[in-house]
Motif scaffolding. Structure first.
Motif, PDB file in Angstrom:
ATOM      1  N   LYS A   1       9.293  -2.351  -9.736  1.00 14.18           N
ATOM      2  CA  LYS A   1       9.763  -1.816  -8.452  1.00 14.18           C
ATOM      3  C   LYS A   1       8.960  -2.427  -7.299  1.00 14.18           C
ATOM      4  O   LYS A   1       9.527  -2.920  -6.321  1.00 14.18           O
ATOM      5  N   GLU A   2       7.632  -2.416  -7.446  1.00 11.56           N
ATOM      6  CA  GLU A   2       6.775  -2.922  -6.358  1.00 11.56           C
ATOM      7  C   GLU A   2       6.987  -4.420  -6.137  1.00 11.56           C
ATOM      8  O   GLU A   2       7.004  -4.889  -5.002  1.00 11.56           O
TER       9      GLU A   2
ATOM     10  N   GLU B   1      10.331  -4.908  -4.382  1.00 18.85           N
ATOM     11  CA  GLU B   1      10.246  -4.447  -2.980  1.00 18.85           C
ATOM     12  C   GLU B   1       9.587  -5.503  -2.101  1.00 18.85           C
ATOM     13  O   GLU B   1       9.945  -5.658  -0.934  1.00 18.85           O
TER      14      GLU B   1
ATOM     15  N   CYS C   1      12.400  -8.579  -1.993  1.00 19.55           N
ATOM     16  CA  CYS C   1      13.787  -8.225  -1.663  1.00 19.55           C
ATOM     17  C   CYS C   1      13.949  -7.885  -0.182  1.00 19.55           C
ATOM     18  O   CYS C   1      15.063  -7.851   0.323  1.00 19.55           O
ATOM     19  N   ASN C   2      12.841  -7.604   0.499  1.00 19.16           N
ATOM     20  CA  ASN C   2      12.948  -7.255   1.922  1.00 19.16           C
ATOM     21  C   ASN C   2      12.721  -8.455   2.835  1.00 19.16           C
ATOM     22  O   ASN C   2      12.623  -8.317   4.045  1.00 19.16           O
TER      23      ASN C   2
ATOM     24  N   TYR D   1      15.517  -1.152  -3.842  1.00 17.16           N
ATOM     25  CA  TYR D   1      14.281  -1.826  -3.424  1.00 17.16           C
ATOM     26  C   TYR D   1      14.284  -2.171  -1.928  1.00 17.16           C
ATOM     27  O   TYR D   1      13.277  -2.598  -1.393  1.00 17.16           O
ATOM     28  N   ILE D   2      15.424  -2.019  -1.277  1.00 16.54           N
ATOM     29  CA  ILE D   2      15.533  -2.372   0.149  1.00 16.54           C
ATOM     30  C   ILE D   2      15.012  -1.203   0.989  1.00 16.54           C
ATOM     31  O   ILE D   2      15.410  -0.058   0.771  1.00 16.54           O
ATOM     32  N   SER D   3      14.136  -1.503   1.959  1.00 16.07           N
ATOM     33  CA  SER D   3      13.573  -0.395   2.752  1.00 16.07           C
ATOM     34  C   SER D   3      14.541   0.057   3.854  1.00 16.07           C
ATOM     35  O   SER D   3      14.615   1.228   4.161  1.00 16.07           O
TER      36      SER D   3
ATOM     37  N   LYS E   1      12.011   2.589   6.735  1.00 17.09           N
ATOM     38  CA  LYS E   1      10.569   2.751   6.938  1.00 17.09           C
ATOM     39  C   LYS E   1      10.332   2.933   8.426  1.00 17.09           C
ATOM     40  O   LYS E   1      10.371   1.973   9.185  1.00 17.09           O
TER      41      LYS E   1
END
Length: 602
Positions: free
Chosen positions: A232-233, A236, A239-240, A286-288, A569
């Motif tokens: 996941k980390e 993230e 992917c952003n 995973y997209i903020s 975020k």
């Protein structure tokens, strides 16, 4: 007898165990009988066995494996070392079942694991050509499974493995981003469609990467939470990142659009479409900035639905359901409303046609289809008071009368920028049907009354903005199909240009579509999202303060970020700004003695 012989017997037994470790055959039954005496002397207590034999045996075991490990770590590759370690642990377990007392198993295995694994963990995992990085790089699934089995037995043994896994996945993902960046900035890739294609390829590769490493987490690492967290980390992190000036949210929305629209670059069977959509929704986790994705997605969904470009409504509903499960009902509320609106449009049109057939006076004169939409669900569009041609004014009036019979309390706003028309062009060689937008049709129909019109005259008669007129006239006089002749004959439109109908125009087609370049709405989408975020932050602060009554600045920010984190975020500066705004609007007040403490004003 025990006191006299214990030392010699213990040393002899340990010596035999070491011989067996070196591969020699020993009398296991004899050893078992001897060790049973230690237990029997203790009269069911294990003191004699533990103090008289076990402690010395464990000490010898540590010394034996310490010596072995110090040689193996220098000579062997990581996979070979792990094979040997696994084999040693298996044999020690076997030893317990044959002649040692069962209470020794845990202590014995702990000592062996400590000497073989704990002591050399870092050295082993970081071996240059065969460590954890190399195993991941070369897809050594079996060795990775063995690594997990061994290191899961020692305290905090998996931390290092999970960290290396995270670094490796991050590096692979970042390489994909760079690859896509390079391909997009390549000299050949100046055409927008080529860049678009690169972005599609990028999403495909990210999906493949996710499939591959999710399979590793599920099989090699047995679904362990540490590895799910690492995956996941890692995703993230990359992917952003955007590609070639497009944000990841926009790229993902465009990818979905290509799958779901008719004639998209992704030609897939129904099952493959479902599977791909499922994977895209997983990536969205995973997209903020999920709210930004929602806005881009809605814009593209609107175009698919309004221009009848959607390949299959069931797929549209399916992805909305998946998004709802992933992000909650609020996230998809507007999208669901849009799809529902389009189903109601057919009923509405049928009633309108019935109304027209029953009222001969209310005949619009031309075939008319009107799509009535709920303002709240759809993206906002600019609505200009376009000066319609007389033929179209009649249509609008007739529909308004019909709608008045349906409902008295709703106001219609006409969005002409989304309309389409079919008009007949009577050119000298032959007549051609032209499929155009309402704007283009209005501009072309002006030439029924005049042979030549200047830029200014067209702008005044249509009542449009400069940008729209330039876009419109470019599509009719400078694009592939030159329906209008322009003086001077340049590739750009300027306010001094004069236009006339090109009566000599011809084409092999009997019916053709005149494309109108779409407006780049990226900036507007981002502005809309920023506006929505301000409201969301306000609502969150008020909710928190309503329940807590009094709260410090730091705590308020932390709770606000936590509440809004599922969608985007929030920037700490933005939160601070909204707090100040709420103070001026008398929702909150500052404590007079402690400026960092806020009170809620009921």
């Amino acid at each position: 007898v025990y006191q006299e012989l214990n030392g010699k017997v213990r040393d002899a037994v340990i010596s035999l165990i070491d011989q067996e470790r070196e591969g020699e055959q020993i009398d296991r039954a004899l050893l078992k009988n001897v060790l049973d005496i230690y237990v029997e002397i203790g009269m069911r207590l294990m003191d004699y066995y533990e103090n008289g034999f076990e402690a010395a045996m464990l000490k010898d075991t540590m010394a034996y494996y310490s010596c072995k490990a110090s040689n193996w770590i220098l000579e062997d590759s990581c996979p070979n070392y792990m094979l040997k370690a696994e084999e040693c642990l298996k044999r020690e377990k076997d030893r317990v079942s044959h002649y040692l007392h069962s209470s020794s198993e845990t202590k014995l295995l702990e000592k062996v694991q400590h000497e073989l694994l704990s002591v050399y963990a870092t050295q082993l995992l970081e071996k240059e050509h065969s460590g954890c990085h190399a195993l991941l790089r070369d897809d050594k699934v079996e060795d990775l499974s063995r690594m997990y089995r061994l290191f899961s037995k020692i305290p905090r043994g998996l931390d290092h493995v999970a960290n290396t896994f995270k670094q490796h996945v991050t590096a692979e993902g970042t390489a994909l981003v760079k690859q896509a960046e390079d391909a997009a900035s390549n000299k050949k890739a100046h055409k927008r469609d080529v860049v678009g294609l690169q972005e599609q390829v990028f999403v495909r590769k990210v999906i493949e990467l996710h499939d591959k490493y999710l399979a590793y987490v599920n099989s090699c690492f047995q679904n362990h939470i540490l590895f799910h967290k690492a995956l996941k980390e890692a995703f993230e992190l990359f992917c952003n990142k955007g590609v070639a000036g497009s944000s990841s949210t926009e790229i993902l929305a465009t990818f979905c659009d290509n799958i779901l629209k008719r004639g998209g670059s992704e030609k897939l069977r129904d099952e493959a479409i479902e599977e791909t959509l499922e994977k895209v929704v997983k990536l969205l986790a995973y997209i903020s900035d999920k709210d930004l994705f929602a806005e881009f997605y809605r814009k593209k969904l609107a175009r698919r639905l309004l221009f009848n470009k959607s390949a299959n409504v069931e797929h549209e509903r399916s992805i909305i359901t998946k998004l709802k499960q992933q992000c909650g009902g609020q996230f998809t509320l507007k999208m669901e409303g849009m799809v529902t609106d389009l189903t109601l449009v057919r009923d509405n049109q049928a009633r309108f046609e019935e109304y027209v057939s029953n009222n001969p006076i209310a005949n619009p004169g031309i075939d008319l289809t009107v799509t009535v939409l709920n303002t709240g669900f759809w993206p906002s569009y600019k609505s200009f008071d376009l000066n319609l041609p007389t033929e179209m004014i009649r249509c609008v009036e007739v529909f308004k009368e019909f709608y008045q019979t349906e409902t008295k309390h709703r106001k219609l706003t006409w969005i002409y920028s989304l309309g389409t028309c079919i008009i007949y062009g009577k050119f000298e060689p032959k007549s051609i049907e032209l499929v155009v937008t309402t704007y283009q049709a209005s501009a072309l129909l002006l030439f029924n009354a005049s042979d030549r019109l200047s830029y200014q005259e067209i702008m005044t008669q249509l009542n449009l903005s400069d940008d729209d007129v330039v876009r419109l006239l470019h599509s009719l006089s400078c694009a592939k199909y030159k329906i209008l002749n322009k003086e001077p004959s340049t590739k750009t439109i300027s306010p001094t240009d004069v236009f006339e109908f090109n009566s000599k125009f011809t084409d092999i087609m009997r019916r053709m579509k005149l494309p109108l370049a779409p407006v780049d709405e990226k900036k507007k989408v981002i502005e809309n999202v920023d506006k929505d975020r301000r409201y969301a932050i306000d609502a969150s602060i008020v909710r928190i303060m309503k329940s807590r009554k009094v709260l410090g600045y730091q705590q308020l920010v932390i709770e606000c970020v936590k509440q809004l984190g599922r969608m985007f975020k929030p920037d700490v500066k933005a939160i601070k700004k909204r707090i100040e705004d709420l103070i001026t609007r008398d929702y909150l007040e500052r404590d007079k003695d402690k400026p960092n403490l806020f009170k809620y004003l009921a």
